[in-house]
Design a protein around this motif. Structure first.
Motif, PDB file in Angstrom:
ATOM      1  N   ILE A 136       1.214  -1.219  -0.128  1.00 39.99           N
ATOM      2  CA  ILE A 136      -0.062   0.007  -0.080  1.00 39.99           C
ATOM      3  C   ILE A 136       0.854   1.148   0.087  1.00 39.99           C
ATOM      4  N   LEU A 137       0.612   1.890  -0.888  1.00 34.64           N
ATOM      5  CA  LEU A 137       1.467   3.375  -0.979  1.00 34.64           C
ATOM      6  C   LEU A 137       0.629   4.423  -0.443  1.00 34.64           C
ATOM      7  N   ALA A 138      -0.568   4.631  -0.401  1.00 33.89           N
ATOM      8  CA  ALA A 138      -1.351   5.601   0.120  1.00 33.89           C
ATOM      9  C   ALA A 138      -3.046   5.184   0.165  1.00 33.89           C
ATOM     10  N   ILE A 139      -3.526   5.782   1.067  1.00 35.56           N
ATOM     11  CA  ILE A 139      -5.242   5.347   1.047  1.00 35.56           C
ATOM     12  C   ILE A 139      -5.789   6.554   1.155  1.00 35.56           C
ATOM     13  N   HIS A 140      -6.852   6.825   0.305  1.00 30.44           N
ATOM     14  CA  HIS A 140      -7.732   8.100   0.480  1.00 30.44           C
ATOM     15  C   HIS A 140      -9.229   7.678   0.720  1.00 30.44           C
ATOM     16  N   ALA A 184       2.112   8.878  -5.210  1.00 28.84           N
ATOM     17  CA  ALA A 184       0.651   8.320  -4.572  1.00 28.84           C
ATOM     18  C   ALA A 184      -0.199   9.681  -4.379  1.00 28.84           C
ATOM     19  N   VAL A 185       0.173  10.525  -3.907  1.00 26.00           N
ATOM     20  CA  VAL A 185      -0.626  11.728  -3.678  1.00 26.00           C
ATOM     21  C   VAL A 185      -0.949  12.296  -4.984  1.00 26.00           C
ATOM     22  N   ARG A 186       0.081  12.417  -5.830  1.00 26.11           N
ATOM     23  CA  ARG A 186      -0.548  13.031  -7.111  1.00 26.11           C
ATOM     24  C   ARG A 186      -1.654  12.111  -7.913  1.00 26.11           C
ATOM     25  N   GLN A 187      -1.228  10.640  -7.842  1.00 22.69           N
ATOM     26  CA  GLN A 187      -2.451   9.840  -8.183  1.00 22.69           C
ATOM     27  C   GLN A 187      -3.823  10.105  -7.669  1.00 22.69           C
ATOM     28  N   ILE A 188      -3.807  10.042  -6.371  1.00 23.75           N
ATOM     29  CA  ILE A 188      -5.116  10.276  -5.790  1.00 23.75           C
ATOM     30  C   ILE A 188      -5.729  11.831  -5.820  1.00 23.75           C
ATOM     31  N   LEU A 189      -4.944  12.469  -6.088  1.00 27.98           N
ATOM     32  CA  LEU A 189      -5.461  13.989  -6.621  1.00 27.98           C
ATOM     33  C   LEU A 189      -6.068  13.808  -8.057  1.00 27.98           C
ATOM     34  N   LEU A 190      -5.210  13.147  -8.770  1.00 28.81           N
ATOM     35  CA  LEU A 190      -5.994  12.769 -10.268  1.00 28.81           C
ATOM     36  C   LEU A 190      -7.245  12.211 -10.129  1.00 28.81           C
ATOM     37  N   ASP A 191      -7.318  11.192  -9.206  1.00 29.32           N
ATOM     38  CA  ASP A 191      -8.413  10.435  -9.027  1.00 29.32           C
ATOM     39  C   ASP A 191      -9.731  11.221  -8.495  1.00 29.32           C
TER      40      ASP A 191
END
Length: 90
Positions: A52-56, A78-85
């Motif tokens: 697991i890299l990050a959880i939102h 990981a944070v950039r990908q969550i922001l994109l999501d």
């Protein structure tokens, strides 16, 4: 984001230094008013914790939990990908 099958394989996109990645993450946190929490995912019952890299949590859209002692470059990705999501354009 998908991790490589082996820890010895390079992770695509890790082109910046750790310091630059940390500074970029700080800028994203400020810009998007994020709260970053470090969690020890390795304490989970299965081996998934190590991957697991990050959880939102979409109910708490400004809090992102990241892996404890994580490489700043992976954390930034990981944070950039969550922001994109979330529909943002970091």
């Amino acid at each position: 984001m998908i991790l490589p099958a082996s820890p010895n394989e390079p992770v695509p996109g890790l082109l910046v230094s750790e310091d630059r990645a940390a500074a970029a993450l700080d800028a994203l946190v400020a810009k998007y008013r994020l709260e970053i929490e470090e969690w020890d995912f390795t304490q989970l019952d299965s081996d998934i914790g190590g991957r697991i890299l990050a959880i939102h949590d979409s109910r708490e859209d400004r809090t992102i939990a990241v892996a404890m002692n994580q490489d700043p470059r992976l954390r930034l990705q990981a944070v950039r990908q969550i922001l994109l999501d979330m529909g943002e354009q970091p």
